[in-house]
Design a protein around this motif. Structure first.
Motif, mmCIF file in Angstrom:
data_model
loop_
_atom_site.group_PDB
_atom_site.id
_atom_site.type_symbol
_atom_site.label_atom_id
_atom_site.label_comp_id
_atom_site.label_asym_id
_atom_site.label_seq_id
_atom_site.Cartn_x
_atom_site.Cartn_y
_atom_site.Cartn_z
ATOM 1 N N PHE A 147 6.901 8.785 -6.288
ATOM 2 C CA PHE A 147 5.779 7.863 -6.109
ATOM 3 C C PHE A 147 5.636 6.949 -7.325
ATOM 4 C CE2 PHE A 147 1.240 6.773 -6.440
ATOM 5 C CZ PHE A 147 1.051 6.150 -5.218
ATOM 6 N N ASN A 148 5.725 7.518 -8.516
ATOM 7 C CA ASN A 148 5.608 6.708 -9.736
ATOM 8 C C ASN A 148 6.732 5.676 -9.835
ATOM 9 O OD1 ASN A 148 3.299 8.077 -10.536
ATOM 10 N ND2 ASN A 148 4.418 9.571 -11.774
ATOM 11 N N ARG A 149 7.935 6.078 -9.455
ATOM 12 C CA ARG A 149 9.057 5.137 -9.478
ATOM 13 C C ARG A 149 8.878 4.032 -8.434
ATOM 14 N NH1 ARG A 149 13.426 9.497 -8.438
ATOM 15 N NH2 ARG A 149 14.889 7.733 -8.213
ATOM 16 N N LEU A 150 8.330 4.417 -7.294
ATOM 17 C CA LEU A 150 8.067 3.426 -6.256
ATOM 18 C C LEU A 150 7.045 2.398 -6.728
ATOM 19 C CD1 LEU A 150 8.212 2.347 -3.326
ATOM 20 C CD2 LEU A 150 6.383 3.988 -2.761
ATOM 21 N N VAL A 151 5.952 2.891 -7.301
ATOM 22 C CA VAL A 151 4.891 1.991 -7.775
ATOM 23 C C VAL A 151 5.424 1.036 -8.834
ATOM 24 C CG1 VAL A 151 2.697 1.905 -9.043
ATOM 25 C CG2 VAL A 151 3.003 3.537 -7.160
ATOM 26 N N ALA A 170 8.485 -0.081 -9.143
ATOM 27 C CA ALA A 170 9.343 -1.078 -8.488
ATOM 28 C C ALA A 170 8.514 -2.109 -7.729
ATOM 29 C CB ALA A 170 10.318 -0.381 -7.539
ATOM 30 N N VAL A 171 7.490 -1.630 -7.022
ATOM 31 C CA VAL A 171 6.609 -2.519 -6.256
ATOM 32 C C VAL A 171 5.894 -3.495 -7.181
ATOM 33 C CG1 VAL A 171 4.445 -2.580 -4.958
ATOM 34 C CG2 VAL A 171 6.276 -1.029 -4.255
ATOM 35 N N ASN A 172 5.331 -2.962 -8.259
ATOM 36 C CA ASN A 172 4.553 -3.802 -9.176
ATOM 37 C C ASN A 172 5.415 -4.858 -9.856
ATOM 38 O OD1 ASN A 172 2.380 -2.287 -8.451
ATOM 39 N ND2 ASN A 172 2.206 -1.173 -10.388
ATOM 40 N N LYS A 173 6.657 -4.502 -10.165
ATOM 41 C CA LYS A 173 7.573 -5.473 -10.774
ATOM 42 C C LYS A 173 7.790 -6.653 -9.839
ATOM 43 C CE LYS A 173 12.281 -5.938 -12.638
ATOM 44 N NZ LYS A 173 13.577 -5.257 -12.862
ATOM 45 N N LYS A 174 7.978 -6.379 -8.559
ATOM 46 C CA LYS A 174 8.187 -7.442 -7.582
ATOM 47 C C LYS A 174 6.920 -8.275 -7.382
ATOM 48 C CE LYS A 174 12.463 -7.344 -6.372
ATOM 49 N NZ LYS A 174 13.314 -8.550 -6.503
ATOM 50 N N ILE A 175 5.767 -7.614 -7.353
ATOM 51 C CA ILE A 175 4.503 -8.337 -7.206
ATOM 52 C C ILE A 175 4.324 -9.321 -8.358
ATOM 53 C CG2 ILE A 175 1.980 -8.110 -7.217
ATOM 54 C CD1 ILE A 175 2.338 -5.441 -5.750
ATOM 55 N N TYR A 176 4.632 -8.856 -9.573
ATOM 56 C CA TYR A 176 4.496 -9.726 -10.747
ATOM 57 C C TYR A 176 5.438 -10.935 -10.634
ATOM 58 C CZ TYR A 176 4.227 -11.344 -15.548
ATOM 59 O OH TYR A 176 4.046 -12.130 -16.653
ATOM 60 N N PHE A 178 0.867 -1.174 0.000
ATOM 61 C CA PHE A 178 0.000 0.000 0.000
ATOM 62 C C PHE A 178 0.906 1.227 0.000
ATOM 63 C CE2 PHE A 178 -2.190 -3.525 1.949
ATOM 64 C CZ PHE A 178 -3.409 -3.526 1.268
ATOM 65 N N THR A 179 0.918 1.927 -1.113
ATOM 66 C CA THR A 179 1.841 3.042 -1.298
ATOM 67 C C THR A 179 1.108 4.366 -1.135
ATOM 68 O OG1 THR A 179 1.465 2.864 -3.689
ATOM 69 C CG2 THR A 179 3.393 1.755 -2.798
ATOM 70 N N PHE A 180 1.729 5.295 -0.422
ATOM 71 C CA PHE A 180 1.081 6.559 -0.101
ATOM 72 C C PHE A 180 2.025 7.730 -0.316
ATOM 73 C CE2 PHE A 180 -0.432 3.277 2.857
ATOM 74 C CZ PHE A 180 -1.780 3.249 2.536
#
Length: 476
Positions: free
Chosen positions: A398-402, A404-410, A370-372
């Motif tokens: 924030f965009n760079r964080l999202v 990075a997060v999404n890449k790991k989730i995938y 959950f990114t804020f």
């Protein structure tokens, strides 16, 4: 006239007194139905955390006990209640916008009553604004006295005057409030209220109060009743579940509580949130490993990867301690999935600080995050800190964080393709009635062909596809 205080009462007769008001309102609603040929309806709108969602289940329980029927829309309801959040400014803006719309509907429905409760109403600045600009709101109460809704509603019906009943602290935990569960097969259970951590960006301790734990016996009795009614999965709730029981006499650890819940018949899955890293003990990790019903999933917010920022946030751990904790958890429970909360744009955050946050994301690998963007909350220490970050920089980070997060989730979810997971079926798809959704024990969201007849069942599903935020499967 504004009524700022209704009554005070001892803890022993708190809710028993409310049942008297519920009976009075029940008679009022019965008379209304005889006169008009219809029942009065209610609508609850909830923002914020799972704690708020569970509070709204209690609100619905009291209202239905009094004789209200649930309405699907607020404009058609006779009683509209907003259960609010104040963690971020946009949550408050959303509520003011909805209140503005209700003014029109109230003019056309003279029976409409409007109530506001929850974290937002614990702030003096909000109460001032409501008194000045939203005089058509009928009832305003806070986080400590939700159980008094019947009394407050009855007072408003009797006087037709706005009722403000805001407490600055809780006067004892109230048990046995009627509750309407959102699902007949899973339920939330509060184990504690409030927070003692005082993170510098967070307003929760000021609006939810200091930490209070429910008695172990009350929690166990509630879960036994839930299990007897068919509940298979429970979620234990607290602002910091890891520090549960330290203020009880005698003290009880969260690990001890988990072990006792694990022994109860009927419950198949146990989840909990939220955990604070500073209080996650070896005892708890061992209990999670050894308790067969505790899910292999943990929500463990790290918020930021920079030690300088963590210190300013008053989080009481370092990046190194957090990563050490992750390694310890995974050494004991190798197949566990982890989720987290991450904030960008905290006052004084530099590019190097942000890169430390990205390093934690890439090192740990979270199945959900959950990114804020940091939101300034009046009354918190962070709100007056120097070096507030400009909007352009924050959005870029924030965009760079999202990303990075999404890449790991995938990557994590790709590892489940070809495997079989046991899925507790929760819903039918709104887009296709032949598709159902549910969650695995480690909290993966899975969509697969099925129908409403299997809702509430746990079924084996072979995973056939990865869509990053959810998995596709087929029932075996």
């Amino acid at each position: 006239m504004n009524i700022d205080k209704i009554n005070t009462e001892t803890e022993a007769n708190k809710f028993s007194k409310q049942t008297e008001y519920m009976e009075k309102i029940k008679r009022y609603l019965s008379d209304f139905e005889q006169d008009t040929g219809r029942k009065q309806t209610y609508f609850v709108f909830t923002t914020g955390c799972q704690m708020n969602a569970h509070d709204s289940e209690k609100i619905a329980g009291m209202l239905e006990e009094m004789g209200f029927l649930r309405s699907l829309t607020e404009e058609d309801a006779d009683f509209v209640i907003y259960n609010t959040c104040c963690i971020r400014e946009n949550a408050e803006v959303k509520i003011y916008g909805r209140l503005g719309r209700l003014k029109h509907f109230k003019k056309t429905n003279k029976n409409m009553k409007i109530a506001l409760c929850g974290c937002m109403t614990q702030q003096d600045v909000v109460i001032e604004k409501l008194r000045k600009s939203y005089k058509y709101v009928d009832i305003v109460f806070g986080t400590f006295n939700l159980y008094k809704l019947p009394e407050l509603l009855y007072t408003n019906l009797e006087t037709n005057e706005t009722v403000f009943d805001i407490w600055k602290e809780e006067k004892g935990i109230v048990e046995n409030i009627p509750t309407i569960l959102e699902y007949p097969f899973k339920a939330s259970v509060n184990i504690s209220y409030g927070c003692d951590n005082f993170c510098s960006y967070c307003i929760v301790p000021y609006v939810r109060g200091r930490e209070r734990s429910r008695k172990k016996e009350d929690i166990l009795n509630e879960i036994k009743c839930l299990a007897a009614s068919g509940i298979k999965e429970i979620v234990l709730l607290g602002q910091n579940v890891n520090s549960y029981g330290k203020n009880l006499n005698p003290p009880v650890s969260f690990a001890q509580l988990l072990r006792e819940i694990n022994e109860l018949d009927g419950i198949e899955r146990i989840r909990f949130m939220t955990s604070h890293p500073k209080d996650l003990s070896d005892e708890l990790i061992l209990a999670m490993k050894e308790c067969s019903k505790v899910c292999n999933y943990l929500h463990l917010p790290f918020q930021a990867g920079s030690n300088a920022i963590l210190e300013k946030m008053n989080r009481k751990y370092t990046k190194e301690k957090y990563l050490e904790l992750i390694n310890k958890i995974r050494s004991q429970i190798p197949d566990i999935l982890l989720s987290t909360d991450i904030m960008v744009g905290f006052p004084g955050e530099t590019e190097d600080d942000f890169l430390d946050t990205l390093d934690v994301v890439n090192t740990v690998g979270f199945s959900t995050a959950f990114t804020f963007i940091y939101s300034k909350r009046t009354g918190t220490p962070a709100a007056v800190m120097d070096n507030q970050i400009d909007e352009k920089t924050v959005k870029d980070r924030f965009n760079r964080l999202v990303d990075a997060v999404n890449k790991k989730i995938y990557e994590i979810h790709s590892g489940f393709v070809g495997k079989t997971l046991n899925i507790l079926v929760e819903d039918v798809s709104k887009q296709d009635e032949n598709i159902v959704s549910g969650r695995s024990e480690n909290n993966c969201l899975v969509h697969f062909p099925g129908n409403k007849d299997i809702i509430g069942q746990t079924v084996p599903v072979k995973i056939t596809g990865n869509k990053t935020f959810y998995l596709i499967g087929e029932r075996i």
